[in-house]
Design a protein around this motif. Structure first.
Motif, PDB file in Angstrom:
ATOM      1  N   ILE A   1       0.819  -1.219   0.000  1.00 26.02           N
ATOM      2  CA  ILE A   1       0.000   0.000   0.000  1.00 26.02           C
ATOM      3  C   ILE A   1       0.854   1.271   0.000  1.00 26.02           C
ATOM      4  O   ILE A   1       0.366   2.353  -0.313  1.00 26.02           O
ATOM      5  CB  ILE A   1      -0.967   0.023   1.198  1.00 26.02           C
ATOM      6  N   PHE A   2       2.152   1.135   0.371  1.00 29.18           N
ATOM      7  CA  PHE A   2       3.026   2.313   0.346  1.00 29.18           C
ATOM      8  C   PHE A   2       3.845   2.391  -0.939  1.00 29.18           C
ATOM      9  O   PHE A   2       4.828   3.120  -1.013  1.00 29.18           O
ATOM     10  CB  PHE A   2       3.965   2.303   1.558  1.00 29.18           C
ATOM     11  N   GLY A   3       3.470   1.631  -1.935  1.00 21.06           N
ATOM     12  CA  GLY A   3       4.151   1.714  -3.219  1.00 21.06           C
ATOM     13  C   GLY A   3       4.870   0.430  -3.584  1.00 21.06           C
ATOM     14  O   GLY A   3       5.191  -0.401  -2.726  1.00 21.06           O
ATOM     15  N   SER A   4       5.113   0.274  -4.858  1.00 18.75           N
ATOM     16  CA  SER A   4       5.774  -0.904  -5.393  1.00 18.75           C
ATOM     17  C   SER A   4       7.202  -1.026  -4.853  1.00 18.75           C
ATOM     18  O   SER A   4       7.859  -0.013  -4.598  1.00 18.75           O
ATOM     19  CB  SER A   4       5.802  -0.831  -6.920  1.00 18.75           C
ATOM     20  N   PRO A   5       7.711  -2.244  -4.696  1.00 22.79           N
ATOM     21  CA  PRO A   5       9.105  -2.429  -4.283  1.00 22.79           C
ATOM     22  C   PRO A   5      10.102  -1.794  -5.253  1.00 22.79           C
ATOM     23  O   PRO A   5      11.267  -1.580  -4.891  1.00 22.79           O
ATOM     24  CB  PRO A   5       9.272  -3.948  -4.245  1.00 22.79           C
ATOM     25  N   MET A   6       9.693  -1.505  -6.479  1.00 17.41           N
ATOM     26  CA  MET A   6      10.580  -0.858  -7.449  1.00 17.41           C
ATOM     27  C   MET A   6      10.767   0.620  -7.150  1.00 17.41           C
ATOM     28  O   MET A   6      11.660   1.266  -7.684  1.00 17.41           O
ATOM     29  CB  MET A   6      10.019  -1.028  -8.863  1.00 17.41           C
ATOM     30  N   GLU A   7       9.904   1.186  -6.305  1.00 24.61           N
ATOM     31  CA  GLU A   7       9.965   2.600  -5.976  1.00 24.61           C
ATOM     32  C   GLU A   7      10.464   2.775  -4.542  1.00 24.61           C
ATOM     33  O   GLU A   7      10.329   1.886  -3.703  1.00 24.61           O
ATOM     34  CB  GLU A   7       8.573   3.234  -6.118  1.00 24.61           C
ATOM     35  N   SER A   8      11.049   3.944  -4.277  1.00 22.97           N
ATOM     36  CA  SER A   8      11.530   4.211  -2.923  1.00 22.97           C
ATOM     37  C   SER A   8      10.372   4.352  -1.948  1.00 22.97           C
ATOM     38  O   SER A   8      10.503   4.037  -0.767  1.00 22.97           O
ATOM     39  CB  SER A   8      12.373   5.490  -2.906  1.00 22.97           C
ATOM     40  N   GLY A   9       9.238   4.822  -2.428  1.00 16.19           N
ATOM     41  CA  GLY A   9       8.077   4.960  -1.564  1.00 16.19           C
ATOM     42  C   GLY A   9       8.163   6.211  -0.707  1.00 16.19           C
ATOM     43  O   GLY A   9       9.252   6.611  -0.288  1.00 16.19           O
ATOM     44  N   PRO A  10       7.053   6.837  -0.422  1.00 16.87           N
ATOM     45  CA  PRO A  10       7.077   8.059   0.399  1.00 16.87           C
ATOM     46  C   PRO A  10       7.257   7.734   1.870  1.00 16.87           C
ATOM     47  O   PRO A  10       6.623   6.825   2.401  1.00 16.87           O
ATOM     48  CB  PRO A  10       5.689   8.663   0.141  1.00 16.87           C
ATOM     49  N   GLU A  11       8.163   8.437   2.530  1.00 12.76           N
ATOM     50  CA  GLU A  11       8.313   8.279   3.973  1.00 12.76           C
ATOM     51  C   GLU A  11       7.379   9.287   4.647  1.00 12.76           C
ATOM     52  O   GLU A  11       7.800  10.233   5.319  1.00 12.76           O
ATOM     53  CB  GLU A  11       9.773   8.469   4.393  1.00 12.76           C
ATOM     54  N   ARG A  12       6.095   9.050   4.438  1.00  9.41           N
ATOM     55  CA  ARG A  12       5.059   9.905   5.002  1.00  9.41           C
ATOM     56  C   ARG A  12       3.929   9.012   5.511  1.00  9.41           C
ATOM     57  O   ARG A  12       3.687   7.920   4.989  1.00  9.41           O
ATOM     58  CB  ARG A  12       4.509  10.892   3.968  1.00  9.41           C
ATOM     59  N   LEU A  13       3.241   9.509   6.524  1.00 12.14           N
ATOM     60  CA  LEU A  13       2.122   8.775   7.093  1.00 12.14           C
ATOM     61  C   LEU A  13       1.070   9.787   7.520  1.00 12.14           C
ATOM     62  O   LEU A  13       1.370  10.706   8.288  1.00 12.14           O
ATOM     63  CB  LEU A  13       2.594   7.949   8.298  1.00 12.14           C
ATOM     64  N   TRP A  14      -0.135   9.600   6.988  1.00 14.64           N
ATOM     65  CA  TRP A  14      -1.231  10.534   7.240  1.00 14.64           C
ATOM     66  C   TRP A  14      -0.827  11.977   6.915  1.00 14.64           C
ATOM     67  O   TRP A  14      -1.186  12.916   7.609  1.00 14.64           O
ATOM     68  CB  TRP A  14      -1.724  10.431   8.684  1.00 14.64           C
ATOM     69  N   GLY A  15      -0.045  12.120   5.857  1.00 16.52           N
ATOM     70  CA  GLY A  15       0.351  13.453   5.393  1.00 16.52           C
ATOM     71  C   GLY A  15       1.541  14.058   6.099  1.00 16.52           C
ATOM     72  O   GLY A  15       2.001  15.138   5.717  1.00 16.52           O
ATOM     73  N   LEU A  16       2.096  13.401   7.126  1.00  8.98           N
ATOM     74  CA  LEU A  16       3.223  13.955   7.880  1.00  8.98           C
ATOM     75  C   LEU A  16       4.508  13.210   7.552  1.00  8.98           C
ATOM     76  O   LEU A  16       4.485  11.996   7.343  1.00  8.98           O
ATOM     77  CB  LEU A  16       2.961  13.853   9.393  1.00  8.98           C
ATOM     78  N   PRO A  17       5.660  13.906   7.537  1.00 10.85           N
ATOM     79  CA  PRO A  17       6.937  13.235   7.300  1.00 10.85           C
ATOM     80  C   PRO A  17       7.249  12.244   8.422  1.00 10.85           C
ATOM     81  O   PRO A  17       6.920  12.474   9.582  1.00 10.85           O
ATOM     82  CB  PRO A  17       7.959  14.387   7.292  1.00 10.85           C
ATOM     83  N   VAL A  18       7.899  11.144   8.055  1.00  9.15           N
ATOM     84  CA  VAL A  18       8.335  10.143   9.020  1.00  9.15           C
ATOM     85  C   VAL A  18       9.842  10.279   9.220  1.00  9.15           C
ATOM     86  O   VAL A  18      10.607  10.239   8.255  1.00  9.15           O
ATOM     87  CB  VAL A  18       7.989   8.718   8.548  1.00  9.15           C
ATOM     88  N   VAL A  19      10.261  10.454  10.463  1.00 11.71           N
ATOM     89  CA  VAL A  19      11.680  10.516  10.803  1.00 11.71           C
ATOM     90  C   VAL A  19      12.061   9.184  11.439  1.00 11.71           C
ATOM     91  O   VAL A  19      11.545   8.829  12.498  1.00 11.71           O
ATOM     92  CB  VAL A  19      11.975  11.670  11.781  1.00 11.71           C
ATOM     93  N   GLN A  20      12.930   8.427  10.777  1.00  9.02           N
ATOM     94  CA  GLN A  20      13.396   7.166  11.352  1.00  9.02           C
ATOM     95  C   GLN A  20      14.509   7.469  12.350  1.00  9.02           C
ATOM     96  O   GLN A  20      15.530   8.041  11.991  1.00  9.02           O
ATOM     97  CB  GLN A  20      13.898   6.240  10.250  1.00  9.02           C
TER      98      GLN A  20
END
Length: 438
Positions: free
Chosen positions: A352-371
């Motif tokens: 649901i966060f994008g294909s494995p071929m893509e980096s995918g957005p590090e966002r959740l509910w519109g907010l940036p995700v800081v690992q």
């Protein structure tokens, strides 16, 4: 300054030290927190009446010190030339072809003979051996340098033994180390990238907190009394803490390896900021520790329970809005917890966060995700990282110094140290919310 050319080296060095001391006295008197105020040094400069006069005096002293330094350097270069001249006088020629020496012998014949062979063939040894004199004999090898003599004495084979020129004879091929280095694995700085920063010039950060806010605004009839609200403020204070690190380095490393000083400086500074990054998240507040976000009284918390991870984080966002009265800006999640979320798939296997071929957005509910690895696994943080609700105050920047401790002076070791002072203030703890059981 024309008289400087007539000074001896000792006189120039002594005069240079005096001028350096004069400049140091002025700078010490004029130093301020943000530079120099030369009006403060009028009393230490004879005949000066204002800041301009002091500045002119400094300019003249500095120019004279530069001229003296050049004069001394000229003497040092001359001394070096004399040393080079003496070294060249000790040089010996390399191998020449046979027949070019006297009597048709190689000019470098001694280099083909062992020490023992040269000894027994010397006239002094033969004369002593023939006479059996009890006084002994003195044999001099005037054509050999001491270093050549020691090299031959230490060798089990000489050139006269016709040893095969191979790597096993000690003439191994040269191996040049690649430049640079491979960095060790270490945790990156992550939280500091989103924390608002400020400056403080005190040992603590005092501030006012609105601890009571009761709105009583209401409609009123003509001539009736006004409604009355209640606001109560309480003074709070957060102490500035010091974070330190140090590294012992040998004199040889500092002098012989051009990379080591800049490397140590950058690594010390990085280590201090990395510790600050962790303290800002998990510091327990017990002196000398900083009180981090997770240990601040008043932040909200919620157990995930049976909710999906993403649902629990959204509920935290809503509670920040409705209870903390702030707008959430970031999710701070441990990389392994984010891994579980990023790999979430639908029932038919679609990510649901994008294909494995893509980096995918590090966002959740519109907010940036800081690992962030400073936060414990299975605990996530949602917060409003705005200057109104949180600020990291720096008392000063990172200070790096080099000096001696204990017996290091006699051991040829110097300690490089780094430190900084900072304080983390959460003006509204309810603007931050943890979710446990991730």
């Amino acid at each position: 300054m024309s008289d400087i050319k007539n000074l001896t080296r000792k006189e120039a060095e002594e005069k240079l030290q005096t001028r350096q001391a004069d400049l140091a006295k002025v700078f010490e008197a004029a130093r301020t927190d943000d530079g120099y105020d030369y009006s403060k040094a009028v009393s230490v400069v004879s005949g000066a009446s204002d800041a301009i006069a002091v500045a002119e005096h400094v300019k003249a002293l500095n120019a004279e010190a530069d001229e003296l330094a050049k004069h001394v350097e000229t003497f040092r270069e001359a001394d070096k030339a004399a040393a080079d001249f003496a070294a060249r006088g000790k040089a010996r020629p390399g191998f020449v072809h046979p027949g070019q020496g006297q009597g048709g012998q190689p000019a470098n014949r001694n280099q083909f003979k062992s020490i023992g062979e040269q000894l027994v063939n010397s006239p002094e040894f033969k004369e002593w051996y023939g006479q059996r004199s009890p006084q002994g004999a003195t044999v001099q090898f005037g054509d050999m340098l001491p270093s050549e003599f020691l090299a031959k004495a230490a060798a089990f084979e000489t050139m006269g033994s016709k040893a095969l020129m191979a790597t096993t004879s000690g003439f191994a091929p040269e191996s040049i180390r690649l430049p640079g280095f491979v960095e060790a694995v270490t945790r990156p700085i992550q939280l500091l990238d989103i924390l608002p920063m400020g400056n403080v010039s005190q040992a603590a950060v005092p501030y006012m907190e609105e601890t009571t806010r009761t709105h009583a605004a209401a409609e009123a009839a003509e001539g009736a009394a006004f409604a009355e609200s209640t606001f109560v403020f309480t003074q709070r204070s957060i102490s500035v803490v010091k974070i330190t690190d140090s590294l012992p380095v040998t004199d040889e490393q500092l002098e012989d390896v051009a990379l080591i000083e800049s490397y140590a400086n950058s690594r010390l500074a990085y280590g201090v900021r990395q510790r600050l990054d962790g303290q800002a998240m998990t510091g327990n507040g017990t002196a000398p520790n900083m009180r981090g976000i997770l240990n601040t009284v008043g932040i909200q918390t919620l157990a995930r329970g049976t909710d999906p991870q993403m649902d629990a984080l959204y509920k935290a966002m809503v509670r920040i809005r409705t209870i903390g009265r702030a707008l959430p800006t970031h999710h701070v999640i441990h990389p392994l917890d984010w891994q579980d979320i990023r790999l979430t798939r639908t029932a038919d296997g679609i990510y649901i966060f994008g294909s494995p071929m893509e980096s995918g957005p590090e966002r959740l509910w519109g907010l940036p995700v800081v690992q962030n690895e400073a936060i414990a696994e299975n605990t996530s943080l949602v917060g409003s990282f705005e200057p109104s609700w949180i600020t990291l105050f720096e008392r000063r920047g990172i200070d790096i110094q080099v000096g001696y401790t204990g017996s290091q002076f006699t051991q040829g070791i110097r300690t490089m140290r780094a430190d900084m002072r900072a304080a983390l203030v959460l003006f509204r703890p309810a603007a931050f919310h943890t979710v446990t059981g991730m």
